[in-house]
Design a protein around this motif. Sequence first.
Motif, PDB file in Angstrom:
ATOM      1  N   GLU A  62       0.826  -1.197   0.000  1.00 20.23           N
ATOM      2  CA  GLU A  62       0.000   0.000   0.000  1.00 20.23           C
ATOM      3  C   GLU A  62       0.867   1.255   0.000  1.00 20.23           C
ATOM      4  O   GLU A  62       0.533   2.254  -0.638  1.00 20.23           O
ATOM      5  N   ASP A  63       2.028   1.178   0.701  1.00 19.54           N
ATOM      6  CA  ASP A  63       2.929   2.332   0.726  1.00 19.54           C
ATOM      7  C   ASP A  63       3.378   2.690  -0.679  1.00 19.54           C
ATOM      8  O   ASP A  63       3.399   3.843  -1.073  1.00 19.54           O
ATOM      9  N   GLU A  64       3.730   1.650  -1.416  1.00 20.35           N
ATOM     10  CA  GLU A  64       4.206   1.885  -2.768  1.00 20.35           C
ATOM     11  C   GLU A  64       3.097   2.489  -3.620  1.00 20.35           C
ATOM     12  O   GLU A  64       3.326   3.401  -4.414  1.00 20.35           O
ATOM     13  N   LEU A  65       1.904   1.970  -3.418  1.00 17.81           N
ATOM     14  CA  LEU A  65       0.756   2.486  -4.159  1.00 17.81           C
ATOM     15  C   LEU A  65       0.606   3.986  -3.909  1.00 17.81           C
ATOM     16  O   LEU A  65       0.505   4.789  -4.843  1.00 17.81           O
ATOM     17  N   PHE A  66       0.665   4.367  -2.642  1.00 16.62           N
ATOM     18  CA  PHE A  66       0.478   5.796  -2.340  1.00 16.62           C
ATOM     19  C   PHE A  66       1.652   6.617  -2.847  1.00 16.62           C
ATOM     20  O   PHE A  66       1.483   7.780  -3.221  1.00 16.62           O
ATOM     21  N   ASP A  67       2.819   5.988  -2.871  1.00 18.92           N
ATOM     22  CA  ASP A  67       3.991   6.637  -3.445  1.00 18.92           C
ATOM     23  C   ASP A  67       3.730   7.014  -4.901  1.00 18.92           C
ATOM     24  O   ASP A  67       3.935   8.150  -5.332  1.00 18.92           O
ATOM     25  N   ILE A  68       3.253   6.011  -5.642  1.00 21.60           N
ATOM     26  CA  ILE A  68       2.973   6.240  -7.062  1.00 21.60           C
ATOM     27  C   ILE A  68       1.897   7.305  -7.215  1.00 21.60           C
ATOM     28  O   ILE A  68       2.003   8.212  -8.035  1.00 21.60           O
ATOM     29  N   LEU A  69       0.869   7.189  -6.397  1.00 20.88           N
ATOM     30  CA  LEU A  69      -0.233   8.148  -6.515  1.00 20.88           C
ATOM     31  C   LEU A  69       0.263   9.574  -6.286  1.00 20.88           C
ATOM     32  O   LEU A  69      -0.095  10.491  -7.013  1.00 20.88           O
ATOM     33  N   SER A  70       1.114   9.750  -5.271  1.00 20.08           N
ATOM     34  CA  SER A  70       1.526  11.137  -5.017  1.00 20.08           C
ATOM     35  C   SER A  70       2.481  11.629  -6.104  1.00 20.08           C
ATOM     36  O   SER A  70       2.493  12.819  -6.411  1.00 20.08           O
ATOM     37  N   LEU A  71       3.268  10.702  -6.677  1.00 22.29           N
ATOM     38  CA  LEU A  71       4.131  11.138  -7.781  1.00 22.29           C
ATOM     39  C   LEU A  71       3.307  11.570  -8.989  1.00 22.29           C
ATOM     40  O   LEU A  71       3.707  12.439  -9.751  1.00 22.29           O
TER      41      LEU A  71
END
Lengths: 549, 443
Positions: A62-71
């Motif tokens: 999920e962390d990675e997902l939110f990482d991508i989303l914020s990028l």
Amino acid sequence: MPYLGGKEAVRELRRALSNPNIQSDPLRYRNVVLKVIRLKECDIWGQSEVLRVLQRYRPQSEDELFDILSLLDSSLVSPHPPIMAATLSLFLSLCSSLPAVSKAALERVRGPLLAACGSGSREMRFAALCHIQLLLRSIPGLLGEHYKRFFCSYAEPAFIKRRKMQVLVELVNDENVVMILDELKGYCTDVNDDTAQAAISAIGRIGRSYSDKSLEILTGLLGLKQDQITSAVVQTIRDLVWVCPQCSDTVSSALEGCEEVLQDCQGKQALLWLLGMYGERVSSAPYTLEVYIDGVRSETSLEMKMELLTSTMRLFLCRPAETQDMLGRLLHYCIEEEGDMCVRGQALLYYRLLHCGIEETRNVLQGQRSDPSMGVLIGRPAEPISQWVSSFNTLEPLKYCSAETEPASRGSPEHLASVLKPNTDLPDNLDCGQLQMLDQLTKTWFKLVKKYKLVETIRCTAVPHCSPQNLHAAMQLVNIQTIAFSPSHSLPWKVFLYTHTLRADTSSSTLILGELLYTGEAHQQYVSTLRAFLSVLTTVIHTLSSEMA
Amino acid sequence: MMRISQLFILSSKGDHLIYKDYRGEAGSDVVNVFYEKVTALTGDQPPVVMSHRDLHFVHVRQGGLYWVATTTEDSSPFAIIEFLNRLSALVRDYCGSLSEKAVQMNFALIYELLDEVLDYGYIQTTSSDVLKNFIQTEAVSSRPFSLFDLSNVGLFGAETQQSKVAPSSAATRPIQSSRDQGGKSEIFVDVIERMSVVIGSNGVLLKADVEGEIRVKCYMPSCSEVRMGLNEELSVGRSQLRGYGAAVRLHECSFHQAVQLDDFHSHRILRLCPSQGEQTVMQYQLSDDLPSAPPFRLFPTIERDSAGRLLMYMKLRCDLPPKSAAVSVSASIPVPRGSVSLSQELSSPDQNAELILQNRAVVWRIPRFSGGTQLSALFKVEVPGLSSASLLEVGPVGLSFELPKLTATGLQVRFLRLSPVQPGPAQRWVRYVTHSDSYIIRV
């Protein structure tokens, strides 16, 4: 193509994503993905390509997902519609299990989408409008305050105007309904007949929730005495009455005199249906039908003749003295002289039915007067995003006009209903979507009840035995609105109610919810009991509101 | 995967101007299929997307031509429409103008462009910086340049103030010709705004939106940095306020990705290296918050006279500042169905009015309308069988106009600097115009 920065990036990404070595090493894989996202030197074609390819990547955590989303957040509000659409599509597919995030993304994309709706290119406007319609299916209230952006400009082509009106109908709420109806009223006399018709049927759709205001406009339009407008209005009124039977009184007084103006078959059919259904309240109904019956020889349309037969039969049931003679003539003509077997068959059927006796005929002909499904008055339920996400950012939404605003070539609403709902013999006459809806409503209801612990059960031994429509209309008089009610004749019969009071001294308002259950054991008679019941209800509500505020 | 299978350009009469097949997925007969679909439909414009078997046509109309791409269903409509618009802008840049004639005369150039822009149906680039290295064909212009070049020269060659106005046709020349015509380097900055306004029958402003953009059209052979200063008291967003007095407010704005915004927040300066041709540098919106009064107001009186004619007395007031003026104003007043003829009394001979039966409207044209003045007109429309209910059909009046040298938001370009300073005389033009996107006054 060696000269392209964007192309290189896409190629790199695609190579990386299909390389098993990189795939097996999550860290490297992730780095490739993030590197490509950070690439800003791609032109808009390269960026939308990257975004498309990225849809294949599933983040590990999920962390990675939110990482991508914020990028990617900056591309979500990009001024270039292709990038915005591709990013949103990626967001929705990444967050399919996180409805709250998807919803936030839809809200964030509102600004760029609205900007695209005002783009200089008509075609871009159209594409944006079609996608807004998709979004509204899931979040109906998304653009309520921006309704003015969907007012039509006079130079716009008809297909954009039509979409804008469809969006306007979806956006109606208590605050803007007057403005939207005013605007739609201006389009009703448009020089383009399609636009005028679409505007009239849009007003009819709004009438399902705001019947008084819409009917006022519609009956006003009848005063213009123009065949096309009158035809569209009569058809719209027919569809409205079918859904909201409580407005039949206004309608029946407005119908007088329409027959002189109507020219086309669709409009005449709608008028005949209305006269058959509400003939007892339109004083001139038999004479109108007589004109049509006298002209039946020269009538070419099959549907017209069928409708005329049914309407005359219905009118005969409520006004036998005036109608008997003309019904005889009509049946005689249809059985003896009519060449079309369909019409002849129908006439024979009615003739034999009359032989069975008046009660039997009544049972057959005077069935449903309104939409038999449960009347949900709060508009369309919000669909889950997954219903339309696969067609987002494809040509699909641009292709079809939604069927409900297609006014051409329609028969009576009851035929339409039987076409649309093949499973009408379900025990409750509810279709599945509505059952779910009701289910959901009941669940939310009980949650609320639990949360606020405000259960106040009032037992009434004297329960009204009149029609639910009357009850509904009466309750509207005392400002009690209905959220949902079950179909008439079903037991137990339920209504969910709400009312809200706004206190003048404070800005706070009180919302009161109520549930009315009728189990069917009462035997009392109408009016006095209804009054008693309503007074009980209102006093209860008044006391409650003073206590709670 | 977005790919374009075929691309073609048709004239409004259906002549095949350009046809290019990228993937060989369908025959060239689809062009005729498309045109049959277009002509089969009534109405002003066929829907943007049409399908024939599993082929989908997406088209845009630009310059009176159909720009059509065939593609598969899962393509992004936004990308294809944006691409077709961009392609037509490229053709306009390279050919100088966009018309059937220009496309016919420059077909070789356009095929060359199409070869570079798309490869096997995939978009490669649409940047004129990249393309200029590959396009060899010279544009054929349908108009001699000398005519408007002359208008730039003042009397006896003197640079008077009068000659400092760029003719409107100056920016319609091909970008490539600057290369060998001695390189007349010019840059045009156009601030273009579109207003959409709805005024209620009681004179209340119901809706007032402005959408604007800053377009840069660059004819400079070598790229140099441009610094463009906007109003210092410009505020962006709904809450922010800068300066006192007449602030210029925008609700939303977005920039081209090549624009550098380092100085924007402090000094409202945009820096960019424009590529040749036209590009939109900044787009902005203002909704429901006009800084000044709406430019036009209408005071109509509509009645039926004793002879059964429809009498419309229209008083139109222009609330622009006294020094400015609106040009090509035209008011379209819907009249009841069955109107036959029109007689009018107008206040000056340069105006005219006519009844257009096809649109069921009286169109009143005013070539020039100075700010702070008021015009009136009396229209008598002959309508057989006019009833009092028919008066309701006199619908909302639509106004179209152009406000030169004026922006509705008040946005201005304070300065335009080129750095490094160009070797030759580089001419810089800043032009403002506000169009009516939709200006509706309910009666």
